[in-house]
Design a protein around this motif. Structure first.
Motif, PDB file in Angstrom:
ATOM      1  N   LYS A   9     113.722 -45.834 -49.296  1.00  0.00           N
ATOM      2  CA  LYS A   9     112.638 -46.764 -48.981  1.00  0.00           C
ATOM      3  C   LYS A   9     111.405 -46.007 -48.489  1.00  0.00           C
ATOM      4  O   LYS A   9     110.267 -46.411 -48.760  1.00  0.00           O
ATOM      5  N   VAL A  10     111.614 -44.910 -47.752  1.00  0.00           N
ATOM      6  CA  VAL A  10     110.480 -44.069 -47.338  1.00  0.00           C
ATOM      7  C   VAL A  10     109.789 -43.492 -48.564  1.00  0.00           C
ATOM      8  O   VAL A  10     108.556 -43.496 -48.661  1.00  0.00           O
ATOM      9  N   ILE A  11     110.575 -42.999 -49.509  1.00  0.00           N
ATOM     10  CA  ILE A  11     109.979 -42.448 -50.738  1.00  0.00           C
ATOM     11  C   ILE A  11     109.239 -43.534 -51.502  1.00  0.00           C
ATOM     12  O   ILE A  11     108.156 -43.301 -52.045  1.00  0.00           O
ATOM     13  N   ASP A  12     109.817 -44.754 -51.556  1.00  0.00           N
ATOM     14  CA  ASP A  12     109.110 -45.877 -52.187  1.00  0.00           C
ATOM     15  C   ASP A  12     107.759 -46.101 -51.516  1.00  0.00           C
ATOM     16  O   ASP A  12     106.738 -46.288 -52.192  1.00  0.00           O
ATOM     17  N   TYR A  13     107.767 -46.085 -50.183  1.00  0.00           N
ATOM     18  CA  TYR A  13     106.528 -46.294 -49.427  1.00  0.00           C
ATOM     19  C   TYR A  13     105.506 -45.198 -49.751  1.00  0.00           C
ATOM     20  O   TYR A  13     104.331 -45.491 -50.008  1.00  0.00           O
ATOM     21  N   VAL A  14     105.964 -43.948 -49.759  1.00  0.00           N
ATOM     22  CA  VAL A  14     105.063 -42.832 -50.059  1.00  0.00           C
ATOM     23  C   VAL A  14     104.482 -42.970 -51.459  1.00  0.00           C
ATOM     24  O   VAL A  14     103.265 -42.828 -51.674  1.00  0.00           O
ATOM     25  N   GLU A  15     105.350 -43.253 -52.436  1.00  0.00           N
ATOM     26  CA  GLU A  15     104.901 -43.348 -53.821  1.00  0.00           C
ATOM     27  C   GLU A  15     103.903 -44.490 -54.012  1.00  0.00           C
ATOM     28  O   GLU A  15     102.973 -44.371 -54.816  1.00  0.00           O
ATOM     29  N   SER A  24     102.633 -42.496 -40.404  1.00  0.00           N
ATOM     30  CA  SER A  24     103.878 -41.984 -39.824  1.00  0.00           C
ATOM     31  C   SER A  24     104.617 -43.071 -39.049  1.00  0.00           C
ATOM     32  O   SER A  24     105.850 -43.069 -38.982  1.00  0.00           O
ATOM     33  N   ASN A  25     103.879 -44.024 -38.477  1.00  0.00           N
ATOM     34  CA  ASN A  25     104.528 -45.119 -37.743  1.00  0.00           C
ATOM     35  C   ASN A  25     105.333 -46.012 -38.674  1.00  0.00           C
ATOM     36  O   ASN A  25     106.393 -46.515 -38.300  1.00  0.00           O
ATOM     37  N   GLU A  26     104.836 -46.211 -39.878  1.00  0.00           N
ATOM     38  CA  GLU A  26     105.566 -47.017 -40.852  1.00  0.00           C
ATOM     39  C   GLU A  26     106.839 -46.306 -41.291  1.00  0.00           C
ATOM     40  O   GLU A  26     107.891 -46.931 -41.464  1.00  0.00           O
ATOM     41  N   ILE A  27     106.762 -44.994 -41.455  1.00  0.00           N
ATOM     42  CA  ILE A  27     107.958 -44.225 -41.805  1.00  0.00           C
ATOM     43  C   ILE A  27     108.975 -44.302 -40.682  1.00  0.00           C
ATOM     44  O   ILE A  27     110.180 -44.470 -40.928  1.00  0.00           O
ATOM     45  N   SER A  28     108.522 -44.208 -39.445  1.00  0.00           N
ATOM     46  CA  SER A  28     109.430 -44.347 -38.300  1.00  0.00           C
ATOM     47  C   SER A  28     110.105 -45.710 -38.296  1.00  0.00           C
ATOM     48  O   SER A  28     111.295 -45.831 -37.999  1.00  0.00           O
ATOM     49  N   ARG A  29     109.338 -46.748 -38.624  1.00  0.00           N
ATOM     50  CA  ARG A  29     109.901 -48.101 -38.659  1.00  0.00           C
ATOM     51  C   ARG A  29     110.976 -48.223 -39.742  1.00  0.00           C
ATOM     52  O   ARG A  29     112.057 -48.786 -39.505  1.00  0.00           O
ATOM     53  N   ILE A  30     110.690 -47.677 -40.915  1.00  0.00           N
ATOM     54  CA  ILE A  30     111.657 -47.747 -42.015  1.00  0.00           C
ATOM     55  C   ILE A  30     112.935 -47.000 -41.675  1.00  0.00           C
ATOM     56  O   ILE A  30     114.051 -47.476 -41.918  1.00  0.00           O
ATOM     57  N   MET A  31     112.767 -45.801 -41.067  1.00  0.00           N
ATOM     58  CA  MET A  31     113.922 -44.962 -40.758  1.00  0.00           C
ATOM     59  C   MET A  31     114.626 -45.354 -39.465  1.00  0.00           C
ATOM     60  O   MET A  31     115.743 -44.918 -39.209  1.00  0.00           O
TER      61      MET A  31
END
Length: 277
Positions: A9-15, A24-31
């Motif tokens: 899901k992080v990779i989806d978000y990045v792509e 980075s806060n969104e990545i923290s939320r996903i993870m």
């Protein structure tokens, strides 16, 4: 599988946000973990910082657009976060070996980096031995620096005599490597030191660990076969996703029991502060 799904899901978000700022806060939320913890895991699994993955993907997509659209070079540069055509051209040429201005010509060799996808691989025949250790608070003193690569601080303490001084103080080699995290540019905030129970010493940095639960593993074998990296990858790809533990966010420790480049042999204890998922 939850951990693997979150990584994807992080990779989806990045792509989906290669044209925008990566939050980075969104990545923290996903993870569901601090961003610094995610960064450490990402580089240990993939071998590159997240920032480098993003850079490669942006320039891969930019090359596609140069070949398949009539958009101006500066427009594509701005789309992928480069503030000038010169900065874009330098980064593009570094990755692809050719300037953006020649990409629309025939027979130009380019480099393609695929989207990452994480999958859980189980290797049942390869056991992983570990221990759970409940450790009281303790202090480490040493030299803490941020360097462009992981071994940079070790080079510093060996060159400036700090490692030898710590050996004289403690009666054993400077054996602890504390990893605080990786920067967006892949730089590593790292401390080389020793466990220390006495008064602080002004010329040395210090870090005090609170009482914590630790997972410990051992990497033992040939340095040339990248045994330490291999064990780290197995911890992040196999053990942690399936276990009840997660990294707590405190700095991990590599304890160098033996490291002999001439004999091509090492024995390193990996200490990971953890919490229950």
């Amino acid at each position: 599988m939850d951990w693997v799904n979150r990584m994807n899901k992080v990779i989806d978000y990045v792509e989906n946000n290669l044209n925008d700022e990566i939050d980075s806060n969104e990545i923290s939320r996903i993870m569901a973990c601090p961003f610094t913890v995610f960064q450490r895991s990402f580089i240990q699994i993939t071998g590159i910082p997240l920032s480098e993955y993003i850079r490669r993907r942006k320039l891969t997509c930019a090359a596609y657009e140069l070949q398949n659209t009539d958009d101006k070079v500066i427009d594509i540069a701005l789309k992928y976060g480069y503030k000038s055509s010169d900065a874009f051209s330098a980064a593009f040429k570094h990755l692809h070996g050719a300037a953006p201005s020649v990409i629309r010509k025939n027979n130009v060799k380019l480099t393609f980096y695929c989207r990452l996808y994480f999958a859980l691989t189980i290797k049942g025949v390869d056991k992983m031995d570990y221990k759970i250790v409940n450790k009281a608070p303790f202090k480490v003193i040493g030299i803490r620096r941020t360097t462009p690569y992981g071994g940079g601080t070790w080079a510093i303490v060996k060159r400036d005599g700090s490692a030898e001084t710590m050996k004289e103080l403690s009666g054993h080699i400077c054996d602890l490597g504390l990893c605080f995290g990786f920067g967006e540019d892949g730089s590593n905030d790292y401390m080389c030191g020793i466990e220390w129970e006495k008064e602080d010493i002004p010329e040395f940095d210090k870090y005090i660990y609170p009482a914590a639960t630790w997972l410990t593993f051992e990497a033992s074998g040939k340095i040339s076969e990248q045994v330490l990296n291999h064990v780290w990858q197995r911890i992040n790809q196999e053990f942690l996703p399936q276990s009840k533990y997660r990294k707590s966010g405190l700095p991990t420790i590599e304890k160098y029991v033996l490291w002999d480049d001439a004999a091509d042999i090492c024995k390193v204890e990996i200490w990971i502060p953890v919490a229950i998922k």
